[in-house]
Design a protein around this motif. Structure first.
Motif, PDB file in Angstrom:
ATOM      1  N   GLY A 284      -1.249 -11.024  42.656  1.00 29.94           N
ATOM      2  CA  GLY A 284      -2.581 -10.723  42.157  1.00 29.94           C
ATOM      3  C   GLY A 284      -3.290  -9.654  42.961  1.00 29.94           C
ATOM      4  N   LEU A 285      -3.009  -9.609  44.263  1.00 31.88           N
ATOM      5  CA  LEU A 285      -3.649  -8.628  45.140  1.00 31.88           C
ATOM      6  C   LEU A 285      -2.830  -7.344  45.283  1.00 31.88           C
ATOM      7  N   GLY A 286      -1.652  -7.312  44.650  1.00 33.77           N
ATOM      8  CA  GLY A 286      -0.813  -6.120  44.764  1.00 33.77           C
ATOM      9  C   GLY A 286      -0.180  -5.960  46.128  1.00 33.77           C
ATOM     10  N   VAL A 287       0.188  -7.093  46.744  1.00 34.59           N
ATOM     11  CA  VAL A 287       0.741  -7.091  48.099  1.00 34.59           C
ATOM     12  C   VAL A 287       2.233  -7.379  48.030  1.00 34.59           C
ATOM     13  N   ASP A 288       3.044  -6.583  48.729  1.00 33.80           N
ATOM     14  CA  ASP A 288       4.487  -6.798  48.761  1.00 33.80           C
ATOM     15  C   ASP A 288       4.833  -8.066  49.541  1.00 33.80           C
ATOM     16  N   VAL A 289       5.957  -8.706  49.147  1.00 34.82           N
ATOM     17  CA  VAL A 289       6.456  -9.860  49.876  1.00 34.82           C
ATOM     18  C   VAL A 289       7.913  -9.633  50.255  1.00 34.82           C
ATOM     19  N   THR A 290       8.333 -10.302  51.314  1.00 37.39           N
ATOM     20  CA  THR A 290       9.735 -10.374  51.693  1.00 37.39           C
ATOM     21  C   THR A 290      10.137 -11.847  51.746  1.00 37.39           C
ATOM     22  N   MET A 291      11.413 -12.119  51.538  1.00 37.17           N
ATOM     23  CA  MET A 291      11.925 -13.476  51.690  1.00 37.17           C
ATOM     24  C   MET A 291      12.566 -13.574  53.066  1.00 37.17           C
ATOM     25  N   GLY A 292      11.965 -14.380  53.951  1.00 39.38           N
ATOM     26  CA  GLY A 292      12.375 -14.438  55.338  1.00 39.38           C
ATOM     27  C   GLY A 292      13.374 -15.542  55.619  1.00 39.38           C
ATOM     28  N   ASN A 293      13.737 -15.647  56.897  1.00 44.93           N
ATOM     29  CA  ASN A 293      14.799 -16.539  57.352  1.00 44.93           C
ATOM     30  C   ASN A 293      14.343 -17.262  58.613  1.00 44.93           C
ATOM     31  N   GLN A 294      14.593 -18.550  58.691  1.00 50.84           N
ATOM     32  CA  GLN A 294      14.328 -19.324  59.906  1.00 50.84           C
ATOM     33  C   GLN A 294      15.629 -19.548  60.677  1.00 50.84           C
ATOM     34  N   ILE A 295      16.501 -18.534  60.660  1.00 46.79           N
ATOM     35  CA  ILE A 295      17.859 -18.653  61.182  1.00 46.79           C
ATOM     36  C   ILE A 295      18.496 -19.864  60.509  1.00 46.79           C
ATOM     37  N   ASP A 296      18.458 -19.818  59.168  1.00 43.72           N
ATOM     38  CA  ASP A 296      18.818 -20.960  58.344  1.00 43.72           C
ATOM     39  C   ASP A 296      20.317 -21.194  58.287  1.00 43.72           C
ATOM     40  N   THR A 297      20.664 -22.443  58.026  1.00 43.75           N
ATOM     41  CA  THR A 297      22.025 -22.804  57.654  1.00 43.75           C
ATOM     42  C   THR A 297      22.279 -22.323  56.235  1.00 43.75           C
ATOM     43  N   GLN A 298      23.482 -22.584  55.730  1.00 41.09           N
ATOM     44  CA  GLN A 298      23.769 -22.241  54.344  1.00 41.09           C
ATOM     45  C   GLN A 298      22.904 -23.057  53.384  1.00 41.09           C
ATOM     46  N   VAL A 299      22.588 -24.295  53.753  1.00 41.19           N
ATOM     47  CA  VAL A 299      21.717 -25.109  52.900  1.00 41.19           C
ATOM     48  C   VAL A 299      20.350 -24.445  52.771  1.00 41.19           C
ATOM     49  N   PHE A 311      11.925 -14.932  40.762  1.00 40.35           N
ATOM     50  CA  PHE A 311      10.763 -14.115  40.423  1.00 40.35           C
ATOM     51  C   PHE A 311      11.052 -12.640  40.664  1.00 40.35           C
ATOM     52  N   GLU A 312      10.488 -11.798  39.831  1.00 38.81           N
ATOM     53  CA  GLU A 312      10.686 -10.359  39.989  1.00 38.81           C
ATOM     54  C   GLU A 312      10.125  -9.863  41.312  1.00 38.81           C
ATOM     55  N   ALA A 313       8.929 -10.309  41.680  1.00 46.21           N
ATOM     56  CA  ALA A 313       8.272  -9.790  42.885  1.00 46.21           C
ATOM     57  C   ALA A 313       9.017 -10.179  44.155  1.00 46.21           C
ATOM     58  N   SER A 314       9.606 -11.376  44.192  1.00 44.16           N
ATOM     59  CA  SER A 314      10.296 -11.820  45.402  1.00 44.16           C
ATOM     60  C   SER A 314      11.735 -11.325  45.471  1.00 44.16           C
ATOM     61  N   SER A 315      12.233 -10.741  44.390  1.00 41.09           N
ATOM     62  CA  SER A 315      13.604 -10.227  44.394  1.00 41.09           C
ATOM     63  C   SER A 315      13.662  -8.713  44.550  1.00 41.09           C
ATOM     64  N   ARG A 316      12.514  -8.054  44.683  1.00 43.93           N
ATOM     65  CA  ARG A 316      12.511  -6.592  44.823  1.00 43.93           C
ATOM     66  C   ARG A 316      13.182  -6.149  46.109  1.00 43.93           C
ATOM     67  N   ARG A 317      12.884  -6.850  47.180  1.00 47.06           N
ATOM     68  CA  ARG A 317      13.436  -6.493  48.490  1.00 47.06           C
ATOM     69  C   ARG A 317      14.599  -7.426  48.838  1.00 47.06           C
ATOM     70  N   ALA A 318      15.485  -6.963  49.669  1.00 49.37           N
ATOM     71  CA  ALA A 318      16.586  -7.798  50.142  1.00 49.37           C
ATOM     72  C   ALA A 318      16.034  -8.963  50.957  1.00 49.37           C
ATOM     73  N   GLY A 319      16.600 -10.141  50.763  1.00 48.22           N
ATOM     74  CA  GLY A 319      16.182 -11.319  51.512  1.00 48.22           C
ATOM     75  C   GLY A 319      17.030 -11.520  52.752  1.00 48.22           C
ATOM     76  N   GLU A 320      16.448 -12.152  53.757  1.00 46.54           N
ATOM     77  CA  GLU A 320      17.161 -12.382  55.027  1.00 46.54           C
ATOM     78  C   GLU A 320      18.022 -13.629  54.884  1.00 46.54           C
ATOM     79  N   LEU A 321      19.299 -13.420  54.602  1.00 47.55           N
ATOM     80  CA  LEU A 321      20.150 -14.513  54.123  1.00 47.55           C
ATOM     81  C   LEU A 321      21.472 -14.661  54.848  1.00 47.55           C
ATOM     82  N   SER A 322      21.750 -13.843  55.842  1.00 48.08           N
ATOM     83  CA  SER A 322      23.125 -13.772  56.363  1.00 48.08           C
ATOM     84  C   SER A 322      23.340 -14.405  57.726  1.00 48.08           C
ATOM     85  N   ASN A 323      22.304 -14.892  58.372  1.00 50.59           N
ATOM     86  CA  ASN A 323      22.512 -15.326  59.754  1.00 50.59           C
ATOM     87  C   ASN A 323      23.281 -16.632  59.888  1.00 50.59           C
ATOM     88  N   TYR A 324      23.514 -17.329  58.787  1.00 46.00           N
ATOM     89  CA  TYR A 324      24.408 -18.487  58.849  1.00 46.00           C
ATOM     90  C   TYR A 324      25.827 -18.059  59.233  1.00 46.00           C
TER      91      TYR A 324
END
Length: 368
Positions: A284-299, A311-324
């Motif tokens: 609504g505010l026109g603010v970009d988002v990123t999907m972050g990582n808490q040094i997550d497991t695969q779960v 969602f389109e807005a949350s999939s625009r940028r690459a998400g932090e998904l590889s540290n498992y």
């Protein structure tokens, strides 16, 4: 369908190597697996990463608050009564990752009960997320070697560089080496984890101008309000709020006060319900988002993919998904795969996290 029982199981899986950053160091995934059982035999699952230096939660505190505070309030409720559940969770302050796990486990149970993937219940925008890989504190040459290896092996072409070191020249050198070695078509962004002052962050941005960095996350403590606002106003790239914005109210404060102009969403601390509210506010505010990582497991990474791809807005940028990938093992029966720089959602009812009982038994810490 009613909630019948809730489990919080502490477990620990070592990392093959420590990930170091300005606010701490992680050598093992000492997490908590949350399982919500219903009277229909359905079990919803989520993972919780304690981060005492960020949220004040520990493994013991998560187990305690889930089993002794939240479980007695939630048992007997219908998992579909999500607003009622949220109201009950809000009565207890703090404990964001414990609340987030309970919410994700409830969504998982709902998806299973309806025979529908949760990413479709949430929004169903796409079936995958591009992957960003986090690079921790290392000499610049080793950082480049790691980035090139991940690009070659997994097709990853977005990298988040952990910064916040002193002297500042260490981080400036790393930025220059990565840009020169990876080329102009690779996205590089920074995360200082509150390791600098606002003035130091401005100096780093000045010295890296022209390198095409895309974002700077949590450069300094949000309590440094005047300096942070000055940094946001002077920066040519987005200043991303992360540790400073664990809740919807915190996001509102940071955006309206000018302390950030982009937001990192982490399902581990907000679950899916509050993450959806945060995303809506940012859209609504026109603010970009990123999907972050808490040094997550695969779960945990699967939960991030589930939400981010919805969602389109949350999939625009690459998400932090590889540290498992830095872990020596994991709990999923079917491991995640990174192909062409992306991870697919699980096209099965629920979130799709199926736990290997033998591995859980091996790594759990609540049994002699």
């Amino acid at each position: 369908m009613k909630i019948e029982r809730i489990e919080a199981i502490p477990y620990s899986i070592p990392y093959a190597r420590a990930l170091k950053f300005a606010s701490g160091e992680v050598t093992s995934a000492a997490h908590v697996l949350v399982r919500i059982y219903t009277d229909t035999g359905i079990c919803g699952i989520a993972d919780t990463p304690p981060r005492p230096y960020t949220y004040g939660e520990t493994q013991d505190s998560i187990v305690s608050v889930v089993t002794k505070v939240f479980a007695p309030q939630l048992i007997g409720l219908d998992p579909l009564d999500r607003s009622k559940v949220q109201q009950l969770l809000r009565r207890t302050v703090n404990n964001p990752t414990a609340k987030g796990a309970l919410d994700i486990a409830l969504w998982d149970a709902i998806g299973i009960s309806l025979g529908t993937p949760v990413h479709k219940l949430l929004g169903g925008f796409t079936d995958s997320m591009r992957v960003s890989h986090m690079l921790g504190f290392k000499p610049a040459a080793e950082l480049l070697e790691e980035a090139l290896r991940f690009r070659e092996t997994y097709g990853i072409n977005t990298f988040k560089l952990k910064t916040g070191r002193r002297p500042l020249s260490l981080d400036v050198e790393a930025c220059n080496v990565l840009r020169e070695g990876l080329g102009e078509d690779t996205e590089i962004y920074l995360d200082a984890n509150r390791g600098w002052t606002a003035n130091e962050a401005m100096e780093v941005l000045r010295r890296t101008e022209g390198l095409g960095l895309s974002m700077l996350e949590e450069p300094c403590d949000a309590g440094e309000a005047m300096g942070r606002r000055r940094l946001v106003q002077s920066s040519s790239i987005p200043i991303v709020g992360d540790e400073s914005v664990p809740t919807l109210g915190d996001v509102s404060r940071e955006l309206l006060s000018g302390g950030s102009n982009a937001i990192c969403i982490k399902t581990a601390r907000s679950g899916f319900t509050e993450a959806k509210q945060i995303l809506g506010l940012c859209e609504g505010l026109g603010v970009d988002v990123t999907m972050g990582n808490q040094i997550d497991t695969q779960v945990g990474s699967l939960a991030t993919v589930t939400f981010g791809a919805a969602f389109e807005a949350s999939s625009r940028r690459a998400g932090e998904l590889s540290n498992y990938l830095d872990m020596t093992d994991d709990l999923l029966t079917e491991p995640l795969e990174i192909n062409g720089g992306a991870i697919l959602v699980r096209d099965v009812p629920g979130v799709g996290a199926r736990i290997d009982a033998d591995k859980l038994q091996k790594y759990r810490q609540d049994q002699a």
